[in-house]
Design an enzyme around this catalytic site. Structure first.
Site, PDB file in Angstrom:
ATOM      1  N   ALA A   1       0.868  -0.992   0.042  1.00  0.00           N
ATOM      2  CA  ALA A   1       0.025   0.058   0.053  1.00  0.00           C
ATOM      3  C   ALA A   1       0.833   1.079   0.119  1.00  0.00           C
ATOM      4  O   ALA A   1       2.014   1.187   0.341  1.00  0.00           O
ATOM      5  CB  ALA A   1      -1.078   0.127   1.132  1.00  0.00           C
TER       6      ALA A   1
ATOM      7  N   ASP B   1      -8.381   1.536   9.975  1.00  0.00           N
ATOM      8  CA  ASP B   1      -9.429   2.305  10.737  1.00  0.00           C
ATOM      9  C   ASP B   1      -9.550   3.777  10.269  1.00  0.00           C
ATOM     10  O   ASP B   1     -10.438   4.373  10.792  1.00  0.00           O
ATOM     11  CB  ASP B   1      -8.788   2.559  12.333  1.00  0.00           C
TER      12      ASP B   1
ATOM     13  N   TYR C   1      -5.584   9.207   2.345  1.00  0.00           N
ATOM     14  CA  TYR C   1      -5.280   7.840   2.341  1.00  0.00           C
ATOM     15  C   TYR C   1      -6.424   7.089   2.704  1.00  0.00           C
ATOM     16  O   TYR C   1      -6.671   5.896   2.217  1.00  0.00           O
ATOM     17  CB  TYR C   1      -4.110   7.845   3.635  1.00  0.00           C
TER      18      TYR C   1
END
Ligand code: NDP
Length: 303
Positions: free
Chosen positions: A64, A106, A131
């Site tokens: 990522a 989260d 993000y």
């Protein structure tokens, strides 16, 4: 026989997965860990060629764009790696009856949930930074692809080696006489090895089942308890001070509010992930956050 593609094998979770997957594989299985140069999530044609050549039966996406602040300056690249490439992986997997396991965050939430409660999987998402937006878009793309997939949302990842909050705090405490640390963001630090161990446990259950098209399972995977960045720093420095001279000890740590530590990307205040679902359905081991942190520091100082 499984052909497993592990992306992001050089990252915190990726390195741990590599270690944890190896004993789990059977002799006939193949584990592919291509480097970024060999399988670049910002190069769709290269990805397509690699996938068609190697025909993985299980894709584990631990790659990522994780530079949360930098993503505000590079939204297109962050979106390509975190969303567009994941959509490609999910579509390829669905079309080829391969399984896909993907990590999310989260940061898909806005963090406004009351601080004494944790986010369940079903809560409404509302990312507050680029993000988080790209990671949420990936989750949605995986659902749309209609394959057999797992999405594991975790938070505040660290590992023995590499750049992360714990290693940074230790380094700064050697150099500076005092440190100010954010105390109003609440969550739980997750050691990459714990995430990898639990992932392998989930894979064992999942891969024993027949592939189920159009079944996307979303779970929160995080250790128990909660703390703040300040709470983590306190724990780290308390332990470290017994083993090495630090310029900044616990007494020199100052708790501050997020507003007093401006960053390019906003962070959610409440990063707590509720884990009842994953605990009920899989043989995961999620002790209090302090267990893995203390073990990591013991390894470091006691060998
Ligand atoms: P790291 O930042 O440690 O590693 C990222 C990995 O992705 C590296 O292997 C990196 O390769 C690879 N990568 C980056 N860009 C590309 C690209 N264009 N093509 C191919 N590979 C690329 O990540 P973590 O292990 O911390 O995170 C793993 C997952 O967990 C991610 O999905 C992340 O969103 C999620 N997560 C992480 C959290 C955290 O606090 N870190 C919190 C919550 C979720 P290279 O070594 O070449 O740079």
């Amino acid at each position: 026989m499984q052909r497993i593609l592990l992306t992001g094998a050089s990252g915190q979770i990726g390195q741990a997965l590599r270690r944890q997957l190896t004993p789990w594989l059977s002799v006939a299985d193949q584990l592919y860990c291509p480097t970024r140069a060999e399988f670049d999530l910002s190069h769709p044609i290269q990805m397509q060629t690699w996938l068609d050549q190697h025909q993985p039966t299980l894709i584990i996406n631990a790659a990522a764009y994780t530079a949360v602040d930098q993503a505000e300056q590079e939204p297109t690249l962050a979106n390509q790696i975190n969303h567009v490439a994941v959509k490609q992986l999910a579509n390829w997997a669905a079309a080829h009856h391969a399984r896909l396991l993907h990590y999310s965050t989260d940061y898909v939430f806005d963090g406004t949930r009351p601080m004494d409660t944790a986010y369940p999987e079903t809560d409404a998402t509302a990312p507050v930074n680029v993000y988080g937006q790209t990671k949420l878009a990936a989750e949605q793309a995986i659902v749309q692809a209609g394959g057999d997939a797992f999405i594991l949302r975790t938070c505040w990842v660290y590992a023995d080696q590499g750049r992360n909050f714990i290693n940074t705090i230790l380094q700064l405490a050697r150099q500076r006489d005092g440190l100010s640390v954010v105390a109003d963001q609440i969550g739980a630090p997750n050691h990459a090895e714990r995430i990898a161990q639990n992932t392998v446990s989930i894979l064992s259950t999942w891969c024993a089942e027949a592939p189920t098209p159009a079944r996307v399972r979303l779970y929160h995977l995080s250790v128990a308890g909660q703390t703040s960045w300040y709470g983590i720093a306190q724990r780290v420095l308390k332990i470290a001070a017994a083993y090495e001279p630090l310029r900044c000890g616990v007494a020199q740590l100052k708790p501050i509010a997020s507003v007093d530590y401006p960053t390019a990307a906003r962070r959610p205040l409440n990063s707590r992930l509720a884990t009842e679902q994953i605990r009920q359905q899989f043989a995961v081991d999620l002790p209090d956050w302090s267990v893995d942190l203390e073990q990591m520091l013991s390894r470091r100082y006691q060998g």
